[in-house]
Scaffold this motif. Structure first.
Motif, PDB file in Angstrom:
ATOM      1  N   ARG A 143     139.214   6.838  93.558  1.00 29.01           N
ATOM      2  CA  ARG A 143     138.586   7.900  94.626  1.00 29.01           C
ATOM      3  C   ARG A 143     139.340   7.773  96.025  1.00 29.01           C
ATOM      4  O   ARG A 143     139.506   8.919  96.566  1.00 29.01           O
ATOM      5  CB  ARG A 143     137.053   7.806  94.779  1.00 29.01           C
ATOM      6  N   ARG A 193     134.539   7.901  84.969  1.00 28.50           N
ATOM      7  CA  ARG A 193     133.055   7.927  85.282  1.00 28.50           C
ATOM      8  C   ARG A 193     132.341   7.219  84.208  1.00 28.50           C
ATOM      9  O   ARG A 193     131.519   6.218  84.434  1.00 28.50           O
ATOM     10  CB  ARG A 193     132.502   9.283  85.498  1.00 28.50           C
ATOM     11  N   SER A 244     141.500  14.626  90.726  1.00 30.57           N
ATOM     12  CA  SER A 244     141.450  15.417  91.791  1.00 30.57           C
ATOM     13  C   SER A 244     141.835  16.545  91.849  1.00 30.57           C
ATOM     14  O   SER A 244     141.895  17.649  92.625  1.00 30.57           O
ATOM     15  CB  SER A 244     141.952  14.691  93.091  1.00 30.57           C
ATOM     16  N   GLY A 298     134.221   7.384  98.879  1.00 29.13           N
ATOM     17  CA  GLY A 298     132.870   8.498  98.718  1.00 29.13           C
ATOM     18  C   GLY A 298     133.409   9.913  98.482  1.00 29.13           C
ATOM     19  O   GLY A 298     132.901  10.949  99.141  1.00 29.13           O
ATOM     20  N   TYR A 299     133.967   9.823  97.413  1.00 24.67           N
ATOM     21  CA  TYR A 299     134.454  11.073  97.037  1.00 24.67           C
ATOM     22  C   TYR A 299     134.092  11.613  95.578  1.00 24.67           C
ATOM     23  O   TYR A 299     133.835  10.560  94.546  1.00 24.67           O
ATOM     24  CB  TYR A 299     136.053  10.843  96.718  1.00 24.67           C
ATOM     25  N   ALA A 300     133.582  12.815  95.533  1.00 22.50           N
ATOM     26  CA  ALA A 300     132.873  13.288  94.122  1.00 22.50           C
ATOM     27  C   ALA A 300     133.816  14.199  93.357  1.00 22.50           C
ATOM     28  O   ALA A 300     134.614  14.886  93.912  1.00 22.50           O
ATOM     29  CB  ALA A 300     131.842  14.396  94.765  1.00 22.50           C
ATOM     30  N   TRP A 301     134.251  13.487  92.147  1.00 23.40           N
ATOM     31  CA  TRP A 301     135.280  14.175  91.436  1.00 23.40           C
ATOM     32  C   TRP A 301     134.981  15.646  91.212  1.00 23.40           C
ATOM     33  O   TRP A 301     133.875  16.037  90.931  1.00 23.40           O
ATOM     34  CB  TRP A 301     135.335  13.742  89.857  1.00 23.40           C
ATOM     35  N   ARG A 356     136.534   2.736  92.093  1.00 25.02           N
ATOM     36  CA  ARG A 356     136.682   2.993  93.620  1.00 25.02           C
ATOM     37  C   ARG A 356     137.953   3.421  94.371  1.00 25.02           C
ATOM     38  O   ARG A 356     138.017   4.295  95.053  1.00 25.02           O
ATOM     39  CB  ARG A 356     136.059   1.965  94.052  1.00 25.02           C
ATOM     40  N   SER A 389     138.649  12.713  84.696  1.00 28.05           N
ATOM     41  CA  SER A 389     137.578  11.956  85.700  1.00 28.05           C
ATOM     42  C   SER A 389     136.436  11.480  84.761  1.00 28.05           C
ATOM     43  O   SER A 389     136.006  10.485  85.224  1.00 28.05           O
ATOM     44  CB  SER A 389     137.037  12.956  86.906  1.00 28.05           C
ATOM     45  N   SER A 390     136.108  12.287  83.765  1.00 30.05           N
ATOM     46  CA  SER A 390     134.691  11.755  82.924  1.00 30.05           C
ATOM     47  C   SER A 390     134.972  10.637  82.342  1.00 30.05           C
ATOM     48  O   SER A 390     134.002   9.804  82.115  1.00 30.05           O
ATOM     49  CB  SER A 390     134.435  12.949  82.029  1.00 30.05           C
ATOM     50  N   THR A 446     134.897  19.520  89.664  1.00 26.01           N
ATOM     51  CA  THR A 446     134.683  20.109  88.289  1.00 26.01           C
ATOM     52  C   THR A 446     135.548  21.427  88.203  1.00 26.01           C
ATOM     53  O   THR A 446     135.435  22.208  89.305  1.00 26.01           O
ATOM     54  CB  THR A 446     133.093  20.817  87.847  1.00 26.01           C
ATOM     55  N   ARG A 458     130.435   3.279  84.947  1.00 25.76           N
ATOM     56  CA  ARG A 458     128.929   3.557  84.704  1.00 25.76           C
ATOM     57  C   ARG A 458     128.578   2.202  83.785  1.00 25.76           C
ATOM     58  O   ARG A 458     127.398   1.689  83.818  1.00 25.76           O
ATOM     59  CB  ARG A 458     128.301   4.638  84.447  1.00 25.76           C
TER      60      ARG A 458
END
Length: 542
Positions: free
Chosen positions: A50, A17, A87, A169-172, A47, A13-14, A174, A21
């Protein structure tokens, strides 16, 4: 004493991301199964990835569940790549070119909970669906407008519809970087296919290495078109390396003929690509026949099987395309070596440079290799001493998926080396060259074919007393299987009858091209088929 550094896990996911960005507007272009050219970018892919993660969770998928794909290179496949692994799910890419029963076996062995597929593969999925024991959801990777009107599959889901209710609106999450991320199976050349289960750590490190100057040299200014399918060892890591550097990514879908590829290369100004020799043969035939040139294409990685020297010379001399010869395997994620010259080697005469570039190349950091004898003793790196090639490294498997036994061997008493099954030499500069394969498999157009399986089918024919299958050179496919047969006394079996005997028993592309009848087959002292002698015999007879 520990260093005073942040501890950020290496997660897939990084990569996404970072691309979202810092390269959000950079294009993702897909030639889709539907026939259109779809344009997106890293921000949109992030998007929808997610949204895919949210959608799979809504279906009840939990971390560790496998999501299978039967799909070409395209933006939806890319979104599943990141939506699953990011995920905590496992992205399981499946080679649709395998025999249907083999595809079903792989899906069941992986225990896939969801199976996503392009419309191209609907007939295949409908055929194998009754054999599948774990799949709960079948998802067609298309829009509502292109959903099949009729299907025997119950409760068929539409991928775009599946994503639509989700807000992205999903936060990956950790988690441990050693968590499983993706699953790829070998081609089953000896028995059933075996699964290589990669981790987030191994995949991110592989992406870093793939982008190095002495590897694929990916950069943000590149336009990358992976011709190698995303179901072939994760397209050799290019979907991850592209996000790492934030470059434009162009995906050809099922349109892999020379004309379609050339037009896409030119329209999107592709600078870098990767694929097996068969693809480049088709592309070269097209540009040669029409007197065309490339306006942007500068380099390509060719792997899967040995690149013919004439093809390498034509790409480099006639079209100005640098050819990077590569070697790897599913168990290596897959990159092992690439042929890039050192400063000293660049001062050698051109013919010596070319001979080096025709080898499989040098290892990149993250992989180590050695050649050993049958007793596990390392052999000298002199370019002449051939031995069993073994490797170890950050993205080399330690065990196969679902198997407790380790395939690893020791070198000079040191454990932890993976036996590749190849026989090779390594020279003083570290250039490796494959000289043979310890298992008599055939590599045709980048796909493995088991000689043992072909021999077993032939031996089932009532007119065959003994059979052997060896690789015969082919100008397009590199190698094709040749069946050599000893008839039973009094049998009148013909070539056409034997080739027809394979139909329905194995995939069509695996059927031998020809049959040679002989009075007897050579054997070793222990009674095994002596295939080296057989190849020599047939060569001397022709």
């Amino acid at each position: 004493m520990h260093g005073r550094m942040m501890l950020e896990p290496l997660l897939i996911s990084s990569l996404l991301r970072h691309a979202e960005r810092h390269a959000g507007e950079t294009e993702i272009v897909s030639k889709r199964v539907e026939g259109d050219l779809h344009r997106s970018n890293w921000r949109e892919v992030a998007r929808r990835s997610r949204q895919a993660a949210q959608a799979f969770a809504r279906l009840g998928c939990v971390p560790g569940d496998r999501v299978g794909t039967l799909a070409w290179n395209g933006h939806r496949h890319l979104e599943i790549y990141y939506g699953t692994s990011g995920s905590g799910l496992v992205c399981h890419t499946i080679n649709p070119r395998l025999f249907p029963e083999q595809v079903a076996w792989i899906v069941n062995d992986a225990a896939d909970r969801v199976l996503c597929f392009d419309t191209t593969f609907l007939p295949l999925v409908e055929k194998i669906a009754p054999m599948l024991t774990t799949v709960q959801y079948f998802v067609v990777m298309t829009s509502r407008a292109h959903m099949p009107a009729v299907s025997s599959l119950p409760g068929l889901l539409c991928f775009d519809d599946l994503l639509a209710p989700e807000d992205g609106g999903y936060a990956w999450p950790t988690f441990d970087e050693n968590t499983a991320s993706s699953l790829c199976y070998t081609s089953g050349t000896t028995g059933h296919p075996k699964g290589a289960l990669y981790s987030h750590r191994s995949t991110v490190l592989h992406a870093y290495a793939a982008a190095l100057p002495d590897a694929m040299a990916c950069a943000s200014r590149d336009v990358v078109l992976p011709v190698v399918p995303m179901f072939h060892v994760n397209a050799w890591g290019l979907p991850y390396a592209a996000a790492l550097v934030g470059c434009k990514l162009v995906m050809p879908g099922p349109h892999l003929d020379g004309k379609s590829l050339y037009e896409l290369f030119e329209a999107e100004q592709v600078t870098f690509s990767a694929g097996v020799p068969t693809v480049w043969l088709g592309l070269l035939n097209h540009v040669n026949a029409h007197g065309l040139k490339f306006s942007s294409f500068k380099r390509t990685v060719i792997g899967g099987s040995a690149c013919p020297p004439a093809m390498m010379a034509s790409l480099q001399q006639d079209y100005g395309v640098e050819v990077i010869h590569a070697w790897g395997m599913t168990e290596l994620s897959p990159l092992g070596t690439l042929s890039k010259l050192t400063t000293r080697q660049q001062s050698l005469p051109p013919e010596q440079q070319q001979r080096l570039l025709e080898k499989q190349g040098r290892v990149i950091y993250g992989v180590d290799m050695a050649v050993i004898d049958d007793d596990g003793r390392s052999l000298p790196c002199d370019g002449r001493s051939a031995g069993n090639l073994v490797v170890r490294g950050h993205w080399v498997i330690g065990r196969y998926f679902g198997q407790d036994d380790s395939p690893l061997v020791s070198v000079d008493g040191e454990p932890g080396w993976f036996p590749t099954g190849d026989v090779a030499t390594i020279d003083a500069d570290g250039f490796m060259q494959i000289t043979d394969r310890s298992k008599d498999v055939i590599k045709s157009g980048g796909e493995w074919i088991s000689s043992i399986e072909l021999e077993n089918i032939a031996m089932a024919h009532p007119g065959v007393q003994e059979a052997a299958v060896i690789a015969a050179h082919h100008p397009k496919w590199d190698e094709r299987p040749l069946l050599v047969v000893v008839k039973k006394p009094g049998a009148a079996v013909t070539r056409d009858e034997l080739l027809a005997f394979y139909e329905g028993r194995i995939a069509k592309w695996q059927i031998p091209d020809d049959v040679v009848f002989v009075a007897e087959l050579p054997h070793t002292a222990t009674g095994k088929l002596h295939k080296l002698r057989l190849r020599e015999q047939l060569r001397s007879d022709t």
